[in-house]
Enzyme design. Structure first.
Site, PDB file in Angstrom:
ATOM      1  N   ASP A 156       0.867  -1.168   0.000  1.00  0.00           N
ATOM      2  CA  ASP A 156       0.000   0.000   0.000  1.00  0.00           C
ATOM      3  C   ASP A 156       0.910   1.225   0.000  1.00  0.00           C
ATOM      4  O   ASP A 156       1.751   1.383   0.887  1.00  0.00           O
ATOM      5  CB  ASP A 156      -0.889  -0.003   1.259  1.00  0.00           C
ATOM      6  CG  ASP A 156      -1.998   1.024   1.157  1.00  0.00           C
ATOM      7  OD1 ASP A 156      -1.680   2.207   0.964  1.00  0.00           O
ATOM      8  OD2 ASP A 156      -3.177   0.645   1.273  1.00  0.00           O
TER       9      ASP A 156
ATOM     10  N   ASP B 106      -0.001   8.547  -9.366  1.00  0.00           N
ATOM     11  CA  ASP B 106      -1.013   8.185 -10.360  1.00  0.00           C
ATOM     12  C   ASP B 106      -2.102   7.375  -9.664  1.00  0.00           C
ATOM     13  O   ASP B 106      -2.309   6.203  -9.947  1.00  0.00           O
ATOM     14  CB  ASP B 106      -0.335   7.391 -11.486  1.00  0.00           C
ATOM     15  CG  ASP B 106      -1.189   7.374 -12.736  1.00  0.00           C
ATOM     16  OD1 ASP B 106      -2.269   7.997 -12.734  1.00  0.00           O
ATOM     17  OD2 ASP B 106      -0.788   6.734 -13.726  1.00  0.00           O
TER      18      ASP B 106
END
Lengths: 499, 538
Positions: free
Chosen positions: A343, A361
Site C-alpha cells: 500500500d 497516479d
C-alpha cells in the site's frame, strides 16, 4: 413433426442456460465475487424454473398458442436482458441487484413453463416413456452445447449483450417455426404471426445496433474481446482488445487505451522530469502498468525507479504478458526498476527515502477513502519524501469536466506549502486531462524532451500550461481529511457530466 | 408503532431466552478467540472483601498521587511542568491511563474505552496547553480559533446512524421522521443555541455559573425537562437518550437535565481548519493523550499498586499500598496527598474522614461493556451513507461502534478494529455490574453480534479476534440533583494536605474534567509547598 419439436427443445434449453450464464457472468463482472454471483443467479433460476413448472398445470387450453407466446416473451426478455442490466448498472446502480434477480426469476419461470408444455404437446403423438426420455435428452444436450460455446466462442467474439440478443433471436425463430408447423391448429394465427415478426424485427435491429448501444465506456468493455481477466484480492483486472486497441480496465474503469496512452504518460512524466537533469531517484505510486516507468526510463540521468503498486497481480501481468510488455517496453524488467507490492501509503509512512521526482497516479477521488490521498495531510507526508530540488506530479482528474475538483487539488497542494504548477493535455480516451507539478521553488517548463516522444515537443509545451476560459482557475476549498471537499466536488461534477 | 416495537423486542427476548437451551445453530460459525479485559476487578474486590498484611516498610514522599487515570496523570504533568519532580504516582492496573488506555490488536492499536476529545473551548486552558505541547494544537494555545494537526481532526464522514435498513449521515435519521419531529428538532436546537449564547454551561464545569435556574435544572430529569418544554417527538427523545447514554452511561430519565443540556450546550471549541463539531481522535482513541501526559511522570509511576488504607496522622498522610508484584504492603508517609482514583473507593480506604466517606456513598457509577472486534477487512459499508468514524444504530441497546483505522490514509481496504460500546443503563448500576461480571466473554460476544447483525450480518465471519472489556465502574453518573448537590461539593474543596483529582469530582466523566481536576489539585499542592508556577487554569 415431433422431430421439429425436439429440435426446438434443444434450442429452448440452450437459450435458457445461456440467459442464466449471461446473468451470472454479468453480475460477476459488475459486482465481483463470481462464486456468490453464479451460485445465487443459478439458484434463483432453478427455483424459478420449478415455479414455472408448477404453474404449467394451470395452462389447460390452446397449448400451442401459449407455447408460442411464452417463447416470444422469453426471446424478447432474454434477448434484452444483458443490455437492460448494463444500462441499469450504468444509470441506476442502486436497484441493480433487485433487477438482476427479477429478470433471472422471470426468465427462469417462463423457461420452466416451456418444457412441460412441449411434453404435453408431444404426448399426443408419443408414449409418455418416449416423451420424457427424448425431451430430457435434448434439454440436457442443449445445455451442454451452450455451456461449451459460451466461454469459447460467444463471450470472446460477441460479448454478453450480443450473445443475449442472439439467443433471443433463436427463441423467436423457434416460435415462428412452431407457428408455421402448427398453422392449421392455431385460431389466432395472424395476430401471433404479427407479434413474432415484431419481436424478430426489434431483436434484429438491436443486434445490428449493439455497437452503438454499447459505446458507453462500461458496456463497450464487454463488447470487446477480453484477452485477460482476473480478480485479484484488490480489484478486477480486465484487458480487452478491439483491433489494435488494447485497453486496461480496473473495476470497470478504463485505465488506458493503447491508442492514446502515450499522450497521458508523456504528459504525466516529461514536463517534470525533463527539467531535472540531476534527477537520480524516481518514485512511482500507483501505475503498476509500467507505462509511466517506460517514459521515466527515457531519461538517462535516472538511476533508480521505485514502483509501489498494491497489486502483485497487476505488476506480474505487466511484467509477463507479451502484448503488455510490448506496450510498456519491458519497463518493469529494467535493472533500474524495483517493484514494491505494498500500500503506497503504508510504504510512505514506513520509509524515509527521498526522491528527486515522484509520480502520483492514484485513482480519481470518487470516494472518501481515495479522497484522503488528495488531502493536505497526504501532501505534507509526500513533502517529506521529496529531495530539496525535487518535483512531484499528481494526476488530478479533468480540468474541463471536473473543473473545481482539479483546482481543488492545486489549492490543496499550495496549502501544504508547495509551489503548484497546473497543466493539461488532451487524451482522447479520457478527454481533456489535468496534472499538477509540486515543488519547493518556481518551475519553468522544459525546452527539450527525450528524442522519441510522440506527443510532446518544446513547441507545444506552452499550450499545456495555458488554461482556456472554460478551464480557468476557480475558487476551491482546501481538501482536508476532516472536510473531504474534493470528493463532494468530484461527485457533483461527474454526475453533471454523465447525466 | 410502539406496540409493534414492543412485540418485536419481546419476540427477540423470547428467542434469546430459548437459544441457550437448543444446540447452537449449525449455520453460526464458531466465536472468534479473544481476551476478557477490564478493570482489575479481582484485585479491586479485595478492598471490599479481603484483608491485607501490615506494612513492612515506611517511605517518605513529599507528594503522593493515588490513581493513574487522566486526573492523576494531569496532576503529575502539572507538577513536573512546574519543576516539582519529587512525587510518586500509584496505579492499581498494570498500566496507567484509566479509561484513556489503548489496546494492541493484530490490526493495530484501538481504544480501550475513551475515544475522542471535542475541540477545547477557550476556557479549557490546561487541555489546550497539553495539545500544544503534543504538537496537535498549532501556534498560540490561547487563540480563539487555533489550527490543529489535520491527522488528529476526525476525518469526514464523522458519524452516521442506521435506521430502516439504511445509513443516514449525521445522528439524525432521515426515515421514520415526521414534519413534527423535524420541527421539534429545530426548536430543540434553537433552545440549545440560546443556552450557548448565555454561556450557561462551561467546560470545565466548575466555571459554569450555578444560578438558581441552573440549580433548578439539576433537580429535573432530562426526559422530564424535554416533556416540560413540550418536546414529545420519539425521534428527539431517542436522540437525547442516546446522547445521555453515550456521555454519561445513564438513560435520559435518570440524568440531571443540567448534565443533559451541558452535553449539548457546553461545547464551544472552534478551529481555524475545522468545523466546531469536529472532534480530535486517533486510532487508539485517547491513549495518545494519556501517553503524552505520562511522559512528565516517567519513572515515577508505580503500577500494580493497590492503596488499601489512608490515615491522616496529623502531620502527613499514611498511605498503605499492596504491591501485587512483591506481594507485600508498603507504607508511604506523604506530605501532600492527591487522591485521583474513583471516589467510590473512598469509604473502603479512608480511615476517619466520616464526612467524605458519607459523601462518597452518594456517588454512583455506570457499568460499561466495550467490545473490540478485530476484523480481517472493513465491514460492508451497507446502503446509504458511507462508513463513518462513529456508526450508531437507532433503537439499539448499544451505542454503536467506532472504526480504529478511520484516521489512516490507505489505498486499499485493510484489517481494522471495530470498537463497540454499550452502557448497561437499562438496569440499576449494581444489577448492571452483576450482569457485566456474571456473563462469559462468549455470552457478551453473542449479544454484541446480535445487536450489530441487523446492520452487519457479515460481522461474525469477518471477526478474527474479539476482546471484551468490562468496566464495572466506568464513569460517574450525573443523576438528578447530583451535579449541584452537596456530595460533590465535599470533594471539590481544598484541604491542607489532601485534595481530590478525578472526573468524579466534576460529576461528568469527560477528559477535560479529569484533566482540570488533576491540574487544579497540582496547583493547590504547589501553592501549599510554596513552589512558584504559572497557572494553567486562567
Amino acid at each position: 413433426m415431433h422431430q421439429a419439436l425436439l429440435a426446438s427443445v434443444f434450442v429452448v434449453a440452450s437459450c435458457g442456460l445461456a440467459y442464466e450464464l449471461i446473468a451470472g457472468a454479468l453480475a460477476s463482472y459488475v459486482l465481483g465475487d463470481s462464486v456468490t454471483q453464479f451460485s445465487t443467479v443459478i439458484g434463483t433460476y432453478l427455483f424459478a424454473m420449478g415455479v414455472g413448472s408448477w404453474l404449467s398445470k394451470y395452462v389447460v387450453r390452446d397449448l400451442i398458442g401459449r407455447f408460442v407466446r411464452i417463447e416470444l416473451l422469453i426471446g424478447v426478455l432474454g434477448g434484452f436482458s444483458a443490455a437492460a442490466l448494463y444500462f441499469m448498472f450504468v444509470w441506476a446502480p442502486e436497484p441493480f441487484k433487485l433487477a438482476l434477480y427479477f429478470i433471472v426469476f422471470l426468465i427462469g419461470a417462463l423457461v420452466g413453463l416451456e418444457i412441460p408444455l412441449i411434453m404435453r404437446i408431444l404426448k399426443r403423438d408419443l408414449a409418455f416413456r418416449e416423451v420424457v426420455s427424448q425431451v430430457l435428452t435434448f434439454d440436457y444436450l442443449g445445455a451442454l452445447a451452450v455451456s461449451i460455446l459460451f466461454p469459447v466462442l460467444l463471450v470472446p467474439h460477441l460479448g454478453l449483450v450480443r450473445s443475449a440478443l442472439l439467443f433471443g433471436l433463436l427463441n423467436v425463430a423457434v416460435a415462428l417455426w412452431a407457428l408455421w408447423l402448427f398453422r392449421a391448429q392455431l385460431p389466432a394465427l395472424p395476430w401471433l404471426r404479427g407479434q413474432g415478426v415484431a419481436a424478430l424485427a426489434v431483436l434484429l435491429a438491436a443486434f445490428a445496433g449493439a455497437g452503438q448501444m454499447t459505446t458507453f465506456a462500461e458496456t463497450q468493455l464487454y463488447a470487446d474481446e477480453i484477452v485477460h481477466a482476473e480478480t485479484s484480492p484488490y480489484q478486477r483486472i480486465v484487458v480487452t482488445r478491439w483491433k489494435d486497441d488494447l485497453r486496461l480496465h480496473l473495476n470497470n474503469n478504463l485505465q488506458f487505451s493503447s491508442r492514446d496512452e502515450y499522450r497521458y504518460h508523456e504528459a504525466l512524466v516529461h514536463p517534470g522530469l525533463a527539467t531535472l537533469p540531476g534527477a537520480r531517484r524516481v518514485l512511482v505510486l500507483g501505475g503498476g502498468d509500467g507505462l509511466a516507468v517506460r517514459e521515466i526510463l527515457k531519461h538517462p540521468q535516472v538511476e533508480t525507479v521505485t514502483l509501489v503498486d498494491l497489486d502483485p497481480a497487476m505488476t506480474r501481468l505487466f511484467s509477463t504478458a507479451p502484448a503488455l510488455t510490448a506496450l510498456n517496453g519491458g519497463a518493469l524488467a529494467s535493472p533500474k526498476v524495483t517493484v514494491v507490492n505494498a500500500d503506497a501509503l503504508v510504504w510512505l509512512e514506513e520509509n524515509t527515502e527521498r526522491f528527486d521526482f515522484i509520480v502520483i497516479d492514484f485513482p480519481d477521488p470518487s470516494n472518501f477513502s481515495i479522497g484522503k490521498l488528495y488531502s493536505a495531510a497526504f501532501y505534507r507526508l509526500l513533502e517529506k519524501h521529496l529531495s530539496e530540488t525535487g518535483l512531484a506530479v499528481v494526476q488530478s482528474t479533468s480540468p474541463l469536466y471536473a473543473r473545481q475538483s482539479f483546482w481543488c487539488v492545486v489549492t490543496t497542494l499550495e496549502s501544504a506549502g508547495f509551489v503548484a504548477t497546473p497543466y493539461h493535455a488532451l487524451v482522447p480516451s479520457f478527454g481533456e486531462w489535468g496534472f499538477v507539478l509540486a515543488g519547493r521553488r518556481p518551475y519553468a517548463p522544459p525546452t527539450a524532451y527525450p528524442a522519441d516522444t510522440r506527443f510532446l515537443t518544446p513547441a507545444v509545451t506552452p499550450a499545456l500550461f495555458e488554461f482556456p476560459r472554460d478551464m480557468a482557475r476557480v475558487d476551491a476549498e482546501v481538501n482536508q481529511l476532516n472536510n473531504q471537499v474534493l470528493v463532494r466536488y468530484f461527485e457533483q461534477e461527474w454526475r453533471h457530466v454523465i447525466r | 408503532m410502539e406496540r409493534r416495537a414492543f412485540l418485536a423486542a419481546a419476540g427477540a427476548g423470547t428467542a434469546a431466552a430459548l437459544l441457550p437451551a437448543c444446540a447452537p445453530p449449525a449455520a453460526a460459525p464458531p466465536l472468534p478467540p479473544g481476551r476478557l479485559l477490564g478493570q482489575a476487578a479481582t484485585l479491586g474486590h479485595r478492598l471490599r472483601d479481603g484483608t491485607f498484611p501490615a506494612p513492612d516498610e515506611t517511605r517518605r514522599v513529599p507528594v503522593l498521587i493515588v490513581g493513574g487515570g487522566i486526573g492523576g496523570l494531569a496532576a503529575g504533568w502539572k507538577l513536573a511542568r512546574s519543576g516539582m519532580h519529587d512525587f510518586l504516582l500509584l496505579e492499581m492496573e498494570a498500566e496507567a491511563g484509566g479509561n484513556s488506555r489503548g489496546l494492541a490488536t493484530p490490526a493495530g492499536p484501538c481504544p480501550l474505552a475513551a475515544h475522542y476529545l471535542p475541540l477545547p473551548g477557550t476556557q479549557a486552558v490546561a487541555v489546550r496547553e497539553l495539545l500544544a505541547e503534543l504538537g496537535v494544537l498549532l501556534g498560540d494555545p490561547r487563540a480563539p480559533r487555533p489550527r490543529y494537526d489535520e491527522n488528529y481532526l476526525c476525518a469526514t464522514p464523522q458519524e452516521r446512524v442506521y435506521r430502516d435498513g439504511l445509513w443516514h449521515e449525521g445522528l439524525w435519521p432521515r426515515t421514520g421522521v415526521t414534519a413534527g419531529d423535524r420541527a421539534q428538532h429545530a426548536r430543540f436546537r434553537e433552545r440549545l443555541a440560546a443556552l450557548r449564547a448565555q454561556n450557561a454551561f462551561s467546560v470545565p464545569m466548575a466555571l459554569s455559573r450555578p444560578t438558581a435556574a441552573m440549580r433548578a435544572l439539576d433537580r429535573l430529569g432530562m426526559r422530564d425537562w424535554l416533556l416540560a418544554e413540550g418536546f414529545d417527538s420519539p425521534v428527539l427523545h431517542w436522540y437525547v437518550d442516546y446522547a445521555c447514554r453515550d456521555d454519561y452511561g445513564t438513560a435520559s430519565d435518570s440524568v440531571s437535565a443540567w448534565a443533559g443540556l451541558h452535553y449539548f450546550a457546553s461545547r464551544s471549541g472552534e478551529a481555524a481548519n475545522a468545523e466546531g463539531e469536529t472532534v480530535l481522535t486517533a486510532p487508539d482513541g485517547n491513549a495518545w493523550l494519556a501517553r503524552g501526559l505520562m511522559r512528565a511522570s516517567a519513572g515515577r509511576i508505580v503500577p500494580g499498586a493497590l492503596v488499601h488504607r489512608v490515615v491522616d496522622s496529623g502531620s502527613a498522610y499514611e498511605v498503605d499500598v499492596w504491591l501485587e508484584a512483591e506481594q507485600r504492603t508498603l507504607r508511604y508517609r506523604a506530605g501532600q496527598l492527591i487522591w485521583a482514583a474513583p471516589l467510590f473507593l473512598v469509604p473502603h480506604v479512608f480511615a476517619g474522614h466520616e464526612r467524605l466517606r458519607a459523601a462518597a456513598r452518594a456517588f454512583s457509577h455506570a457499568p460499561w461493556l466495550v467490545a473490540n472486534l478485530t476484523l480481517s477487512a472493513p465491514p460492508d459499508p451497507g446502503a446509504g451513507a458511507p462508513l463513518a468514524w462513529d456508526n450508531v444504530l437507532y433503537d439499539s441497546p448499544g451505542l454503536g461502534y467506532v472504526i480504529s483505522t478511520h484516521q489512516r490514509m490507505r489505498l486499499a481496504p485493510a484489517p481494522t478494529v471495530l470498537t463497540y460500546y454499550r452502557a448497561l443503563s437499562d438496569v440499576a448500576p449494581g444489577t448492571g455490574r452483576e450482569l457485566l461480571l456474571g456473563q462469559s466473554r462468549e455470552a457478551w460476544l453473542e449479544a454484541v453480534f446480535a445487536d450489530l447483525a441487523r446492520a452487519h450480518p457479515e460481522l461474525r465471519t469477518l471477526t478474527v479476534q474479539a476482546d471484551i472489556v468490562r468496566l464495572g465502574h466506568a464513569m460517574v453518573r450525573p443523576t438528578v440533583g447530583f451535579v449541584w448537590g452537596e456530595a460533590r461539593a465535599a470533594f471539590a474543596a481544598d484541604a491542607p494536605r489532601l485534595r481530590f483529582a478525578h472526573a468524579d469530582v466534576s460529576g461528568l466523566s469527560l477528559f477535560e474534567e479529569a484533566h482540570y481536576r488533576g491540574v487544579l489539585a497540582a496547583e493547590r499542592t504547589l501553592r501549599r509547598l510554596g513552589v512558584r508556577f504559572t497557572s494553567s487554569l486562567v
